[in-house]
Write a protein that holds these residues in place. Structure first.
Motif, PDB file in Angstrom:
ATOM      1  N   VAL A 114      -8.136  20.954  -0.341  1.00 19.26           N
ATOM      2  CA  VAL A 114      -9.294  20.734  -1.220  1.00 19.26           C
ATOM      3  C   VAL A 114      -8.843  19.879  -2.408  1.00 19.26           C
ATOM      4  CG1 VAL A 114     -10.995  21.852  -2.688  1.00 19.26           C
ATOM      5  CG2 VAL A 114     -10.278  22.940  -0.566  1.00 19.26           C
ATOM      6  N   CYS A 115      -9.646  18.857  -2.724  1.00 18.01           N
ATOM      7  CA  CYS A 115      -9.281  17.948  -3.810  1.00 18.01           C
ATOM      8  C   CYS A 115     -10.113  18.228  -5.046  1.00 18.01           C
ATOM      9  CB  CYS A 115      -9.522  16.508  -3.398  1.00 18.01           C
ATOM     10  SG  CYS A 115      -8.446  15.975  -2.097  1.00 18.01           S
ATOM     11  N   SER A 116      -9.467  18.177  -6.193  1.00 22.08           N
ATOM     12  CA  SER A 116     -10.214  18.257  -7.446  1.00 22.08           C
ATOM     13  C   SER A 116     -10.784  16.875  -7.743  1.00 22.08           C
ATOM     14  CB  SER A 116      -9.293  18.696  -8.571  1.00 22.08           C
ATOM     15  OG  SER A 116      -8.374  17.666  -8.821  1.00 22.08           O
ATOM     16  N   PHE A 117     -11.544  16.769  -8.818  1.00 16.07           N
ATOM     17  CA  PHE A 117     -12.161  15.487  -9.142  1.00 16.07           C
ATOM     18  C   PHE A 117     -11.115  14.391  -9.317  1.00 16.07           C
ATOM     19  CE2 PHE A 117     -13.852  12.427 -12.232  1.00 16.07           C
ATOM     20  CZ  PHE A 117     -14.960  12.010 -11.527  1.00 16.07           C
ATOM     21  N   ARG A 118     -10.035  14.750 -10.004  1.00  8.66           N
ATOM     22  CA  ARG A 118      -8.973  13.777 -10.247  1.00  8.66           C
ATOM     23  C   ARG A 118      -8.429  13.231  -8.928  1.00  8.66           C
ATOM     24  NH1 ARG A 118      -2.988  15.115 -12.056  1.00  8.66           N
ATOM     25  NH2 ARG A 118      -2.871  14.911  -9.809  1.00  8.66           N
ATOM     26  N   ASP A 119      -8.192  14.136  -7.982  1.00  9.50           N
ATOM     27  CA  ASP A 119      -7.636  13.711  -6.698  1.00  9.50           C
ATOM     28  C   ASP A 119      -8.626  12.829  -5.942  1.00  9.50           C
ATOM     29  OD1 ASP A 119      -5.463  15.267  -7.303  1.00  9.50           O
ATOM     30  OD2 ASP A 119      -6.321  17.051  -6.360  1.00  9.50           O
ATOM     31  N   VAL A 120      -9.902  13.203  -6.040  1.00 13.07           N
ATOM     32  CA  VAL A 120     -10.920  12.418  -5.342  1.00 13.07           C
ATOM     33  C   VAL A 120     -10.939  10.988  -5.876  1.00 13.07           C
ATOM     34  CG1 VAL A 120     -13.390  12.168  -4.933  1.00 13.07           C
ATOM     35  CG2 VAL A 120     -12.357  14.419  -4.846  1.00 13.07           C
ATOM     36  N   VAL A 121     -10.850  10.884  -7.218  1.00  5.74           N
ATOM     37  CA  VAL A 121     -10.870   9.547  -7.813  1.00  5.74           C
ATOM     38  C   VAL A 121      -9.668   8.731  -7.352  1.00  5.74           C
ATOM     39  CG1 VAL A 121     -10.673   8.302  -9.985  1.00  5.74           C
ATOM     40  CG2 VAL A 121     -12.234  10.219  -9.802  1.00  5.74           C
ATOM     41  N   PHE A 122      -8.494   9.374  -7.353  1.00  7.83           N
ATOM     42  CA  PHE A 122      -7.287   8.655  -6.947  1.00  7.83           C
ATOM     43  C   PHE A 122      -7.381   8.235  -5.483  1.00  7.83           C
ATOM     44  CE2 PHE A 122      -4.477  10.782 -10.358  1.00  7.83           C
ATOM     45  CZ  PHE A 122      -5.122  10.014 -11.309  1.00  7.83           C
ATOM     46  N   ALA A 123      -7.894   9.129  -4.667  1.00  2.57           N
ATOM     47  CA  ALA A 123      -8.037   8.790  -3.250  1.00  2.57           C
ATOM     48  C   ALA A 123      -8.995   7.604  -3.091  1.00  2.57           C
ATOM     49  CB  ALA A 123      -8.549   9.997  -2.479  1.00  2.57           C
ATOM     50  N   SER A 124     -10.041   7.570  -3.947  1.00  5.53           N
ATOM     51  CA  SER A 124     -10.986   6.467  -3.810  1.00  5.53           C
ATOM     52  C   SER A 124     -10.366   5.150  -4.273  1.00  5.53           C
ATOM     53  CB  SER A 124     -12.275   6.765  -4.575  1.00  5.53           C
ATOM     54  OG  SER A 124     -12.092   6.524  -5.938  1.00  5.53           O
ATOM     55  N   VAL A 125      -9.454   5.228  -5.245  1.00  5.80           N
ATOM     56  CA  VAL A 125      -8.755   4.009  -5.668  1.00  5.80           C
ATOM     57  C   VAL A 125      -7.880   3.500  -4.517  1.00  5.80           C
ATOM     58  CG1 VAL A 125      -7.085   3.029  -7.272  1.00  5.80           C
ATOM     59  CG2 VAL A 125      -8.770   4.645  -8.099  1.00  5.80           C
ATOM     60  N   VAL A 126      -7.201   4.433  -3.847  1.00 10.94           N
ATOM     61  CA  VAL A 126      -6.377   4.061  -2.700  1.00 10.94           C
ATOM     62  C   VAL A 126      -7.250   3.404  -1.629  1.00 10.94           C
ATOM     63  CG1 VAL A 126      -5.002   4.981  -0.788  1.00 10.94           C
ATOM     64  CG2 VAL A 126      -4.647   5.833  -3.105  1.00 10.94           C
ATOM     65  N   HIS A 127      -8.418   4.007  -1.438  1.00 11.59           N
ATOM     66  CA  HIS A 127      -9.351   3.464  -0.447  1.00 11.59           C
ATOM     67  C   HIS A 127      -9.757   2.033  -0.802  1.00 11.59           C
ATOM     68  CE1 HIS A 127     -12.858   2.813   1.953  1.00 11.59           C
ATOM     69  NE2 HIS A 127     -13.666   2.891   0.920  1.00 11.59           N
ATOM     70  N   ARG A 128     -10.057   1.838  -2.088  1.00 16.00           N
ATOM     71  CA  ARG A 128     -10.439   0.493  -2.526  1.00 16.00           C
ATOM     72  C   ARG A 128      -9.325  -0.501  -2.296  1.00 16.00           C
ATOM     73  NH1 ARG A 128     -14.141  -0.696  -7.663  1.00 16.00           N
ATOM     74  NH2 ARG A 128     -15.843   0.679  -7.120  1.00 16.00           N
ATOM     75  N   ALA A 129      -8.106  -0.054  -2.627  1.00 17.12           N
ATOM     76  CA  ALA A 129      -6.957  -0.947  -2.480  1.00 17.12           C
ATOM     77  C   ALA A 129      -6.790  -1.353  -1.019  1.00 17.12           C
ATOM     78  CB  ALA A 129      -5.702  -0.253  -2.998  1.00 17.12           C
ATOM     79  N   LEU A 130      -6.914  -0.368  -0.122  1.00 20.28           N
ATOM     80  CA  LEU A 130      -6.747  -0.668   1.304  1.00 20.28           C
ATOM     81  C   LEU A 130      -7.895  -1.534   1.799  1.00 20.28           C
ATOM     82  CD1 LEU A 130      -5.507   2.738   2.693  1.00 20.28           C
ATOM     83  CD2 LEU A 130      -4.233   0.613   2.572  1.00 20.28           C
ATOM     84  N   ALA A 131      -9.103  -1.225   1.316  1.00 20.38           N
ATOM     85  CA  ALA A 131     -10.279  -1.952   1.786  1.00 20.38           C
ATOM     86  C   ALA A 131     -10.259  -3.409   1.334  1.00 20.38           C
ATOM     87  CB  ALA A 131     -11.547  -1.273   1.284  1.00 20.38           C
ATOM     88  N   SER A 132      -9.527  -3.678   0.237  1.00 25.07           N
ATOM     89  CA  SER A 132      -9.468  -5.068  -0.227  1.00 25.07           C
ATOM     90  C   SER A 132      -8.721  -5.945   0.763  1.00 25.07           C
ATOM     91  CB  SER A 132      -8.789  -5.133  -1.598  1.00 25.07           C
ATOM     92  OG  SER A 132      -7.413  -4.886  -1.447  1.00 25.07           O
TER      93      SER A 132
END
Lengths: 207, 202
Positions: A114-132
């Motif tokens: 289970v991810c807290s808000f902080r983890d969710v945000v970081f995961a989404s940054v990783v997602h953005r980086a990969l998606a770029s």
């Protein structure tokens, strides 16, 4: 980076909102204080806004204000963390992260369920980086590490993350949201993201 | 959700605090606050000076209040004198006294009766109404001075401003305005002084 500005008068003409609405939204913190840029013109002082940001924000407010109260909207637009907990499948389902990005996240934190808000945000940054498409898997993993270490410095999430690569070696840089930096002319800026923008995006997908 | 603050603060003599969160603050004497402060209701009968930002539910100022930073809240009623060095952002602003705001006065409704000199750098509001106090003694006339006034409904008397922009504008007696930009309605008292006026959009 010189951003394009729009004057208050032009903004009101373009979007069809009134002074009362604009000031009301400002009072409710739907439009951040920092976007009100004062400049002197030949008619005296005038207020300007960053064009892209304010136009998309007002469009969003106009769309959402019928369904939600202004206070709720303010909470959604503010970069302050929300109190949530999500598991990985949920994040993938809501397309906050891709399968691939979640796998990278799991490599770094194998036991996370289970991810807290902080983890969710970081995961989404990783997602953005990969998606770029410019950032490799290992580099994305490094980004996650960098973010987690830097969060003690920028506890309010007002930060940007950038990836600079030279001769095949990449370095992640985390800086305050309005900070500027200049890179070596031979180096290449591979990826650049505003974390508070990611938060906004995450919140929009969550609610 | 934060727990409701239950502390009250009452000053009858003179006192200093570093800020904090309160339910009700009542100042009868002289008080100074040096840090950011938050309260549900505030009543000033004496003198209250704050060096930082203030967040209030309802402020009733019958004495003198001086805010070093920003004043934010729901309702502010000025019966005495209010000075704000930053911006003032409230839903309802009612004045029967004097005020001076160095930043932006941003409010849903503003109702000013000119009992004393009023200065604002910039006003942004839903509706603004400025009227003169009923004459009592003599012919002392106070004015509201502002650089820019922007609002949907603007009714002015005894106001001196550079630019007035809005949807419906009514200019009354004793105004001195350099430039008016209105959208739908405009009316002007024959004895008011308006240098230029134009209609924009409709």
């Amino acid at each position: 980076m010189e951003q394009e500005l729009i004057s208050k008068k032009e903004l009101l003409d373009l979007t069809g909102i009134s002074y009362g609405q604009l000031y009301r939204w400002k009072r409710k913190d739907l439009i951040p204080e920092g976007w009100f840029i004062r400049k002197s013109t030949f008619t005296g002082q005038e207020t300007f806004f960053p064009r892209e940001k304010i136009l998309s924000r007002i469009e969003q407010i106009k769309q959402l204000k019928d369904d939600l109260s202004l206070d709720e909207l303010a909470r959604r637009f503010s970069p302050d963390p929300a109190e949530i907990a999500l598991c990985g499948e949920d994040m993938v389902k809501r397309s906050i992260v891709s399968e691939q990005a979640w796998r990278v996240y799991r490599l770094e934190h194998p036991n996370t369920k289970v991810c807290s808000f902080r983890d969710v945000v970081f995961a989404s940054v990783v997602h953005r980086a990969l998606a770029s498409g410019n950032v490799g898997l290992d580099e994305a993993r490094n980004a996650l590490r960098t973010l987690e270490q830097s969060i003690t410095m920028f506890s309010d999430f007002r930060m940007r993350i950038a990836c600079v690569r030279k001769l095949g070696v990449s370095v992640w840089v985390v800086q305050s949201a309005d900070g500027q930096f200049v890179i070596d002319p031979d180096a290449k800026l591979v990826f650049d993201a505003d974390v508070s923008e990611c938060i906004e995006d995450v919140k929009l997908r969550l609610l | 959700m934060q727990a409701e603050p239950v502390k009250n603060w009452r000053v009858m003599g003179s006192s200093t605090i570093t800020g904090g969160s309160y339910n009700h603050i009542s100042v009868m004497g002289e008080a100074v606050s040096t840090g950011d402060m938050e309260c549900q209701s505030l009543r000033v009968m004496g003198m209250f000076q704050t060096h930082a930002n203030v967040q209030v539910g309802f402020a009733n100022i019958m004495g003198q209040m001086d805010v070093g930073g920003q004043l934010r809240g729901q309702r502010v009623r000025v019966m005495g004198e209010l000075t704000v060095h930053g911006d003032c952002e409230v839903e309802q602003f009612l004045s029967r006294g004097a005020f001076s705001i160095d930043g932006l006065l941003n409010a849903g409704t503003i109702d000013v009766r000119l009992y004393g000199p009023c200065h604002v750098r910039e006003i942004g509001c839903g509706s603004l109404r400025v009227s003169l106090k009923k004459p009592f003694f003599g012919r002392m006339r106070h004015v509201l001075t502002a650089d820019v006034i922007e609002g949907d409904d603007v009714m002015l008397t005894y106001t001196k401003a550079h630019i007035v922009r809005g949807d419906r504008i009514r200019i009354g007696l004793g105004c001195d305005i350099d430039k008016i930009e209105y959208k739908t309605e405009y009316a002007c008292h024959p004895r008011a002084h308006v240098a230029s006026c134009e209609q924009r959009g409709s």
